[in-house]
Design a protein around this motif. Sequence first.
Motif, short mmCIF file in Angstrom:
data_model
loop_
_atom_site.label_atom_id
_atom_site.label_comp_id
_atom_site.label_asym_id
_atom_site.label_seq_id
_atom_site.Cartn_x
_atom_site.Cartn_y
_atom_site.Cartn_z
N MET A 391 0.83 -1.19 0.00
CA MET A 391 0.00 0.00 0.00
C MET A 391 0.87 1.25 0.00
O MET A 391 0.60 2.22 -0.74
CB MET A 391 -0.93 -0.01 1.21
N ALA A 392 1.92 1.25 0.80
CA ALA A 392 2.85 2.38 0.82
C ALA A 392 3.49 2.56 -0.55
O ALA A 392 3.65 3.70 -1.03
CB ALA A 392 3.91 2.16 1.89
N GLU A 393 3.85 1.47 -1.20
CA GLU A 393 4.47 1.54 -2.52
C GLU A 393 3.49 2.08 -3.56
O GLU A 393 3.88 2.85 -4.45
CB GLU A 393 4.98 0.16 -2.94
N ALA A 394 2.22 1.70 -3.46
CA ALA A 394 1.21 2.19 -4.40
C ALA A 394 1.03 3.70 -4.24
O ALA A 394 0.95 4.44 -5.24
CB ALA A 394 -0.11 1.47 -4.17
N ILE A 395 0.97 4.19 -3.00
CA ILE A 395 0.83 5.63 -2.76
C ILE A 395 2.07 6.36 -3.27
O ILE A 395 1.98 7.41 -3.93
CB ILE A 395 0.61 5.91 -1.26
N MET A 396 3.24 5.80 -3.00
CA MET A 396 4.50 6.40 -3.47
C MET A 396 4.53 6.49 -4.99
O MET A 396 4.94 7.50 -5.57
CB MET A 396 5.68 5.56 -2.96
N SER A 397 4.07 5.44 -5.65
CA SER A 397 4.03 5.42 -7.11
C SER A 397 3.12 6.52 -7.65
O SER A 397 3.43 7.18 -8.64
CB SER A 397 3.57 4.04 -7.61
N GLY A 398 2.00 6.74 -6.96
CA GLY A 398 1.09 7.80 -7.35
C GLY A 398 1.71 9.18 -7.17
O GLY A 398 1.50 10.08 -8.00
N VAL A 399 2.47 9.35 -6.11
CA VAL A 399 3.16 10.63 -5.86
C VAL A 399 4.19 10.89 -6.96
O VAL A 399 4.30 12.01 -7.49
CB VAL A 399 3.83 10.62 -4.47
N ARG A 400 4.95 9.86 -7.33
CA ARG A 400 5.94 10.01 -8.41
C ARG A 400 5.26 10.43 -9.70
O ARG A 400 5.74 11.32 -10.42
CB ARG A 400 6.68 8.69 -8.63
N GLN A 401 4.13 9.78 -10.01
CA GLN A 401 3.42 10.11 -11.24
C GLN A 401 2.91 11.54 -11.22
O GLN A 401 2.97 12.26 -12.24
CB GLN A 401 2.25 9.14 -11.44
N TYR A 402 2.44 11.98 -10.07
CA TYR A 402 1.93 13.34 -9.93
C TYR A 402 3.01 14.36 -10.27
O TYR A 402 2.77 15.33 -11.00
CB TYR A 402 1.43 13.53 -8.49
N PHE A 403 4.23 14.15 -9.75
CA PHE A 403 5.30 15.09 -10.03
C PHE A 403 5.83 14.94 -11.46
O PHE A 403 6.27 15.91 -12.07
CB PHE A 403 6.43 14.93 -9.01
N ALA A 404 5.79 13.71 -11.98
CA ALA A 404 6.24 13.49 -13.35
C ALA A 404 5.37 14.22 -14.36
O ALA A 404 5.81 14.54 -15.47
CB ALA A 404 6.26 11.99 -13.67
N GLN A 405 4.13 14.50 -13.96
CA GLN A 405 3.19 15.19 -14.84
C GLN A 405 3.28 16.71 -14.72
O GLN A 405 2.41 17.43 -15.20
CB GLN A 405 1.76 14.71 -14.54
N GLY A 406 4.35 17.19 -14.08
CA GLY A 406 4.59 18.63 -14.00
C GLY A 406 3.84 19.34 -12.90
O GLY A 406 3.31 20.43 -13.10
#
Length: 412
Positions: A391-406
Amino acid sequence: MSLPPHDPRRRQLIGAAAATFFLSVSRIGFAGSSQIVAVRVWPSSTYTRVTIEASEAIRYKHFSLADPNRLVIDLEDMQLSGILQDINKQIQSADPFIQSARAGQFNSTTVRLVLSLRNEVKPQIFSLQPIGEYRHRLVVDLYPANSQQDDPLLALLQDYNKGQLNEQVPLGSKGRADKNRIITVVIDPGHGGEDPGAVGPSGVYEKDVVLRISRQLKKLIDGEKNMKAHLTRDEDVFIPLGVRVAKARKLGADLFISIHADAVANRTANGSSVFALSENGATSSMARLLAKSQNDADLIGGVKISGKDRYLAHTLFDLTQTATINDSLKLGKSVLGKMGSLNRLHKPQVEQAGFAVLKAPDIPSILVETAFISNYEEEKKLVSPAFQQQMAEAIMSGVRQYFAQGAVLART
């Protein structure tokens, strides 16, 4: 039967009648007295809380003594019970504030509680009305008396107690991400201390599982070369909602993520969800009810309201707030999409409601319901270290994607 004035039997009858009369008066007098039903002690590195729960509102007086340091609390219209008499069994050797505790019957109607202290403290003592499963409570919070406020959480708690929390950090402005700046993420494990949050079918506390997931998430964020995470709490302690928000703003957070585990009466309900703040009311009846239950955390955990926090009293819906909510929805969508690969989604979209803990006007904030702790199968998942890590990894992955999208960051 009439007896002569000097007959010894007359004196016996009068004595028996008097004893019966005073016994009756005594029973009447104590029938309305408050009865202790529970005593709890919550030690933490920031402050120690003692709660005394009773059948009726507790009338009390208190004073401090020095050499050695003690706090004396007189509980009026009270009779000593085994529950209070055993309070010393709840004092932990690692408690930074209380060394020992004892209670005794001071007089016929007063129980005296004496807390022997390790150092001089600044007590905050207040009463709470019944709520939920709790009855009347007397709350004793012990803060260090001579604190230099090196601990930012302690400083915020003391400001909160003074009603000065709304005088903290001014609103931040937004700017494009600076690759050389560390991104600050504040992770908020829901509930804590006197507020257990939801309770699963087998007795698992929400406050415990969300703290474990939050710690795992912090490790992942700290492992990123350009990110740093902070927890609003890293132990079993009650932190008011306003202090959680203020800590994030004090740290100049770029994101705020509150971690929870949902519960409803229908034990078949399951799935993960993500919520953001709403401008125009809740997007569903369930979101509205969930926001109310989460906002009641201060009432359950116990807060002495000495001032109003303008960010929790109402939402400042201006251009800053609207932009922040839009960013929160983008973050929530990214996180929700990643969580869907791990667990069923309760709703396929980010929902919105008036969550008090999401009301920082300048920080994109989301509330993650990891799973339904009220569901038998999902409760088993929530206590699994493997699921907590995933679950922590899934949230972290979402955070990375958020920043990757500018994503837009707050300027410090």
